[in-house]
Scaffold this active site. Structure first.
Site, short mmCIF file in Angstrom:
data_model
loop_
_atom_site.label_atom_id
_atom_site.label_comp_id
_atom_site.label_asym_id
_atom_site.label_seq_id
_atom_site.Cartn_x
_atom_site.Cartn_y
_atom_site.Cartn_z
N HIS A 82 0.85 -1.19 0.00
CA HIS A 82 0.00 0.00 0.00
C HIS A 82 0.88 1.24 0.00
CE1 HIS A 82 -3.47 2.52 0.77
NE2 HIS A 82 -2.72 3.18 1.62
N ASP A 161 -14.73 5.41 8.23
CA ASP A 161 -13.64 6.26 7.72
C ASP A 161 -14.14 7.28 6.72
OD1 ASP A 161 -10.78 6.95 7.34
OD2 ASP A 161 -11.26 6.34 5.30
N ARG A 168 -13.04 15.49 8.66
CA ARG A 168 -11.67 15.98 8.86
C ARG A 168 -11.28 16.96 7.77
NH1 ARG A 168 -8.48 10.79 8.42
NH2 ARG A 168 -6.65 12.12 8.61
N SER A 183 -7.10 5.69 9.58
CA SER A 183 -7.84 5.76 8.32
C SER A 183 -7.23 4.79 7.30
CB SER A 183 -7.79 7.21 7.81
OG SER A 183 -8.20 7.28 6.48
N LYS A 187 -8.88 0.71 6.59
CA LYS A 187 -9.32 0.21 5.27
C LYS A 187 -8.47 -0.99 4.84
CE LYS A 187 -8.93 4.31 3.54
NZ LYS A 187 -9.02 5.73 3.61
N1 URA Z 1 -5.09 8.46 3.14
C1 URA Z 1 -6.16 7.96 3.81
O1 URA Z 1 -6.78 6.98 3.36
N2 URA Z 1 -6.52 8.54 4.96
C2 URA Z 1 -5.87 9.61 5.49
O2 URA Z 1 -6.25 10.08 6.55
C3 URA Z 1 -4.76 10.12 4.78
C4 URA Z 1 -4.38 9.52 3.60
#
Ligand code: URA
Length: 433
Positions: A82, A161, A168, A183, A187
């Site tokens: 990732h 999220d 945010r 976050s 995921k």
């Molecule tokens: N990428 C994400 O998926 N979440 C974040 O908070 C920052 C970058």
């Protein structure tokens, strides 16, 4: 339990319990906590931070807020990679087939691009016919058959999220280390991989602008993953300049294919071999150094390219675009950007390069925008290179002639030319495990 008390506790620097964090995320997901209380807690977390234990609890609650994948029907070790997002970052298209060519399973779910960063799913959709949506059965069967499948995120992963990120984004609480880590990992952990290699980008084109911040984020995400029982490693890699020479969807697929043919740009090749080496190593194929050599071999003997072609064909794409015999549709217009003076390129602002590509039509400003797959930038000069006045530093491609003016203006302003060659930072700063 009352949200008021949770906000007050964090406001005063307290440590939230697992139960309090679960209560918060459940309320975010089912809509029972109003936005003003959610954002009050986000701001308190922004200022007071979280312990590793709290951040793990937050991550797991985010992961558990929606559907999760079950990959137990996949035979063998599953490895994913990732990236925290960058400009010209087409590494997934290169490392996934390399790793799969050794029998390690890559069941990859990738995202779309937004703003200055690109997404793997968009790049794959530049391949004529390629389906980025497969049923779970098709996905698992393909991974078992050929070792590799890459799809978009069609399911409702980590819905908490989605809600938190949207809040945010409008309350200046995106750049909080525990919130970013929860976050990303919330995921990521909704998928069912055994090993994860994180590519934490650092520099102007990334979320984290300094190596110190990137190291902290990498440490936190590695610890979260290990707490979830995953084998983890993070690499901190340079995003002060775009990776490779191509920015834009079909241009990046072409460059990834060239890299798999052993003709890729040096920087992209180096980062891909390092990432693939760590992925193979986590999967038990040897030390990272040994595995890097294996990865290089799979490029040299064509097995990695063959694996990508197999995956493209299996997902309905035109494999001749990968193996040769067919060409991507070209943009109607192209134009050179020329240097206004002689000297050395001392700095390129990767984020601005991403924005120039966006202006040409290669990306999206909002999630609903459509993409011009042929649009983008081919860099002729990069940081450290010598240029003469009037020499081409980049070629721009688009199907909208009117896009050139702003794209070339952004690109020129983002390319600093000085009289001395700069000291170039490393491509891979360090490994966190
Ligand atoms: N990428 C994400 O998926 N979440 C974040 O908070 C920052 C970058």
């Amino acid at each position: 339990m009352r949200m008021y008390d949770i906000i007050k506790k964090k406001r005063d620097g307290g440590e939230l319990s697992t139960g309090e964090i679960d209560f918060f995320i459940r309320g975010v997901t089912d809509g029972s906590i109003p936005d003003y209380q959610i954002t009050a807690l986000l701001m308190a977390i922004y200022y007071r931070g979280m312990t590793v234990r709290e951040t793990c609890d937050l991550t797991f609650a985010v992961r558990d807020s929606g559907e999760k994948l079950d990959f137990s029907a996949i035979d063998g070790i599953r490895v994913d990679k990732h990236s925290t997002g960058g400009v010209g970052d087409k590494t997934s298209l290169v490392v996934a087939p390399i790793v799969a060519s050794f029998g390690v399973k890559v069941a990859k779910m990738s995202g779309r691009g937004l703003g200055h960063t690109g997404g793997t799913v968009d790049k794959l959709e530049a391949i004529d016919g390629f389906r980025t949506t497969l049923s779970e059965e098709e996905f698992i069967a393909q991974v078992n058959r050929i070792g590799l499948a890459i799809v978009g995120q069609s399911r409702q992963f980590a819905p908490a999220d989605k809600k938190l990120y949207a809040l945010r984004d409008v309350t200046a609480t995106v750049d909080s280390m525990p919130l970013i880590a929860a976050s990303i990992m919330g995921k990521k952990l909704a998928a069912d991989d055994d090993c994860i290699v994180l590519d934490v980008k650092t520099g102007s084109g990334s979320f984290m602008k300094t190596v110190e911040e990137s190291r902290e984020l990498a440490r936190l995400m590695v610890d979260i993953g290990k707490n979830a029982g995953k084998k983890m490693v993070a690499l901190i890699t340079n995003m002060d300049r775009p990776l490779g020479n191509a920015i834009g969807n079909s241009l990046e697929v072409i460059e990834a294919v060239e890299t798999l043919k052993g003709r890729g740009p040096e920087d992209l090749t180096e980062v891909c071999l390092t990432l693939a080496g760590h992925m193979l190593s986590l999967a038990g194929k040897g030390t990272p150094e040994e595995c890097e050599r294996l990865a290089a071999r799979s490029i040299a003997d064509g097995s990695a390219l063959g694996k990508l072609a197999q995956a493209v064909e299996a997902q309905g794409g035109n494999a001749a675009l990968i193996e040769g015999g067919a060409k991507f549709a070209e943009a109607k217009y192209s134009r050179a950007v020329k240097s206004e003076k002689s000297g050395y390129i001392v700095r390129t602002d990767a984020e601005a390069y991403g924005l120039a590509s966006l202006a040409l039509g290669a990306g999206r400003n909002t999630a609903e925008d459509t993409i011009d797959f042929a649009a983008g930038i081919l860099l002729k000069k990069k940081t450290g290179d010598r240029v003469e006045k009037g020499e081409e530093i980049a070629t721009l491609f688009t199907n909208r002639d009117e896009a050139f003016a702003s794209a070339s203006q952004i690109l020129t302003a983002a390319t600093e030319i000085g009289s001395e060659p700069p000291v170039r930072g490393p491509l891979v700063y360090e490994t966190v495990q």
